[in-house]
Design an enzyme around this catalytic site. Structure first.
Site, PDB file in Angstrom:
ATOM      1  N   GLY A   7       0.684  -1.114   0.134  1.00  0.00           N
ATOM      2  CA  GLY A   7       0.074   0.027   0.077  1.00  0.00           C
ATOM      3  C   GLY A   7       0.671   1.362   0.132  1.00  0.00           C
ATOM      4  O   GLY A   7       1.901   1.168   0.040  1.00  0.00           O
ATOM      5  N   TYR A  34     -14.560   1.557  10.411  1.00  0.00           N
ATOM      6  CA  TYR A  34     -13.244   1.762  10.452  1.00  0.00           C
ATOM      7  C   TYR A  34     -12.769   2.357  11.916  1.00  0.00           C
ATOM      8  O   TYR A  34     -11.838   1.753  12.423  1.00  0.00           O
ATOM      9  CB  TYR A  34     -12.659   2.808   9.616  1.00  0.00           C
ATOM     10  CG  TYR A  34     -11.345   3.155   9.325  1.00  0.00           C
ATOM     11  CD1 TYR A  34     -10.240   2.437   8.703  1.00  0.00           C
ATOM     12  CD2 TYR A  34     -10.981   4.329   9.747  1.00  0.00           C
ATOM     13  CE1 TYR A  34      -9.016   2.778   8.582  1.00  0.00           C
ATOM     14  CE2 TYR A  34      -9.518   4.910   9.555  1.00  0.00           C
ATOM     15  CZ  TYR A  34      -8.773   3.949   9.055  1.00  0.00           C
ATOM     16  OH  TYR A  34      -7.367   4.486   8.865  1.00  0.00           O
ATOM     17  N   ASN A  38      -5.139 -12.356  14.560  1.00  0.00           N
ATOM     18  CA  ASN A  38      -4.284 -13.149  13.997  1.00  0.00           C
ATOM     19  C   ASN A  38      -2.778 -12.748  14.120  1.00  0.00           C
ATOM     20  O   ASN A  38      -2.006 -13.243  14.322  1.00  0.00           O
ATOM     21  CB  ASN A  38      -4.552 -13.313  12.258  1.00  0.00           C
ATOM     22  CG  ASN A  38      -5.792 -14.030  12.233  1.00  0.00           C
ATOM     23  OD1 ASN A  38      -6.295 -14.755  13.007  1.00  0.00           O
ATOM     24  ND2 ASN A  38      -6.156 -13.911  11.035  1.00  0.00           N
ATOM     25  N   THR A  47      -6.281  -2.352  -1.837  1.00  0.00           N
ATOM     26  CA  THR A  47      -5.919  -1.077  -2.363  1.00  0.00           C
ATOM     27  C   THR A  47      -4.663  -0.983  -2.689  1.00  0.00           C
ATOM     28  O   THR A  47      -4.107   0.114  -3.082  1.00  0.00           O
ATOM     29  CB  THR A  47      -6.302  -0.183  -1.120  1.00  0.00           C
ATOM     30  OG1 THR A  47      -6.021  -0.624  -0.074  1.00  0.00           O
ATOM     31  CG2 THR A  47      -7.947  -0.041  -0.726  1.00  0.00           C
ATOM     32  N   ARG A  98      -8.687   9.719  -1.132  1.00  0.00           N
ATOM     33  CA  ARG A  98      -8.618  10.957  -0.143  1.00  0.00           C
ATOM     34  C   ARG A  98      -8.154  11.982  -0.584  1.00  0.00           C
ATOM     35  O   ARG A  98      -7.864  12.217  -1.992  1.00  0.00           O
ATOM     36  CB  ARG A  98      -7.437  10.446   0.710  1.00  0.00           C
ATOM     37  CG  ARG A  98      -7.880   9.068   1.783  1.00  0.00           C
ATOM     38  CD  ARG A  98      -6.926   8.637   2.627  1.00  0.00           C
ATOM     39  NE  ARG A  98      -6.281   7.673   1.837  1.00  0.00           N
ATOM     40  CZ  ARG A  98      -5.244   6.812   2.239  1.00  0.00           C
ATOM     41  NH1 ARG A  98      -4.870   7.188   3.645  1.00  0.00           N
ATOM     42  NH2 ARG A  98      -4.721   5.806   1.555  1.00  0.00           N
ATOM     43  N   ASP A 138       0.454  -8.804   1.738  1.00  0.00           N
ATOM     44  CA  ASP A 138      -0.676  -7.768   1.456  1.00  0.00           C
ATOM     45  C   ASP A 138      -1.918  -8.658   0.553  1.00  0.00           C
ATOM     46  O   ASP A 138      -1.401  -9.381  -0.539  1.00  0.00           O
ATOM     47  CB  ASP A 138       0.100  -6.778   0.424  1.00  0.00           C
ATOM     48  CG  ASP A 138      -0.876  -5.394   0.477  1.00  0.00           C
ATOM     49  OD1 ASP A 138      -2.019  -5.393  -0.217  1.00  0.00           O
ATOM     50  OD2 ASP A 138      -0.686  -4.504   0.939  1.00  0.00           O
TER      51      ASP A 138
END
Ligand code: NAD
Ligand code: UDP
Length: 312
Positions: free
Chosen positions: A14, A147, A101, A39, A188, A35
């Site tokens: 990311g 979130y 995890n 995104t 964003r 990953d």
């Protein structure tokens, strides 16, 4: 005798993770980047793939993973409102199942683990600037809650593993960070405005544009993240961000000026629960590990604009 550390970076393909992988390799470590590319983008780590100390594993951290590591930086989680609201159940799983995890892996391997938390744990804050001692103002059933509450329970889990199982935790609360390697479609504000300005499109101001954020350049953040991880006898949470506050109107006008664009501003509805003001108090980071951001907004934006010019 082992000298190199083996470091797991989740979310390493990311935006922030790719800078962190490069930084940790330069420090002489072995880096395992995990990953699922939700995104993230392999392009961000393409230049690292030939490095014998770097390994990429495509994996979703909500599924357990067995590795032998000395440290874990847990960054995996979509960070842009557009992406974390796309599949809110999955976002909650990142803060709960994914976090469990990674904490389980830290416990088994005796690894130090750093959790990338967020200023969103303060919600739409009523106190300014935000200190780590502030408990926040979060709507538990709003569109951002998957979130915000996910990141809050992740912090809670870190402390539960720390108190109950002695896991060596670090929690950093990241405030709006920007820079190269943000995705073109990230959503964003900094990447949206730069991409719009470079394409000659109108810059989309949500609401009246008077809401504020404090923008930190990614290299500064990586320095702070590393300092927090390497600091002994320290758990955090600690704020990492740039304390200089800007309105979205100021940001838009600065980007138009720096790109030399002919774009104008256009207005759209303010998303529900969009925080009105956000500004970190970074006294703790200064005191604990002498950290404060060095790159000012104009210089950081110039480097970011150069990046987007190359990828558009
Ligand atoms: P990003 O979306 O670019 O990076 C997140 C990475 O996590 C991506 O590569 C994505 O593919 C990966 N990922 C998502 N779900 C996954 C899963 N289930 N398993 C494995 N990988 C998964 O966002 P970023 O800005 O680089 O954010 C990195 C971290 O920092 C996030 O945890 C975010 O919440 C936190 N953070 C970022 C900011 C910021 O301003 N950039 C602010 C606060 C907190
Ligand atoms: N924003 C905007 N135009 C955009 C994207 C975002 O005006 O194209 C605003 C958004 O409403 C918020 C601020 O910019 O007030 C920062 O949004 P971002 O999604 O970057 O991050 P947040 O801090 O809200 O998680």
């Amino acid at each position: 005798m082992k000298t190199k550390k083996t470091i797991l970076v989740t979310g390493g393909a990311g935006f922030i993770g790719s800078h962190l992988c490069e930084f940790l390799l330069k420090k002489g470590n072995v880096v395992i980047c995990v990953d699922n590319l939700f995104t993230g983008n392999k392009e961000n780590i393409k230049h690292l793939l030939d490095n014998k100390d770097f390994e990429f594993i495509r994996h979703d951290i909500t599924i357990p993973l067995t590795l032998e590591v000395d440290q874990i930086y847990n960054l995996a989680c979509p960070a842009s409102p557009v992406h974390y609201q796309y599949n809110p159940i999955k976002t909650i799983k990142m803060g709960t199942i994914g976090m469990i995890n990674m904490l389980g892996l830290a416990k088994r391997t005796n690894a130090r683990i750093l959790q990338a938390s967020t200023s969103e744990v303060y919600g739409d804050p009523i106190e300014h600037p935000q200190k780590e001692s502030y408990w926040g103002n979060v709507n538990p059933i709003g569109p951002r809650s998957c979130y915000d509450e996910g990141k809050r329970v992740a912090e809670s889990l870190c402390f539960a593993y720390h108190w109950q199982n002695d896991v060596d935790i670090r929690i950093i609360r990241i405030f709006n960070t920007y820079g190269p390697n943000m995705a073109l479609n990230d959503g964003r504000v900094v990447s949206n405005f730069i991409v719009q300005a470079l394409r000659g499109e109108d810059l989309t101001i949500f609401g009246d544009g008077k809401q504020t954020r404090s923008f930190c350049y990614v290299n500064d953040l990586i320095e702070g993240m590393y300092a927090a991880m390497e600091k002994d006898d320290f758990t955090g949470p600690v704020n990492l961000g740039n304390p200089i506050e800007n309105t979205m109107l100021e940001l838009a006008n600065t980007i138009i000026k720096l790109t030399g664009s002919k774009s104008k501003l256009c207005y759209d509805d303010l998303p529900k629960d969009d925080p009105t003001r956000r500004n970190p108090d970074i006294t703790l980071a200064k005191k604990e590990f002498g950290w404060s951001p060095k790159v000012d907004l104009e210089n950081g934006l110039k480097k970011t604009i150069e990046y987007f010019k190359r990828v558009i």
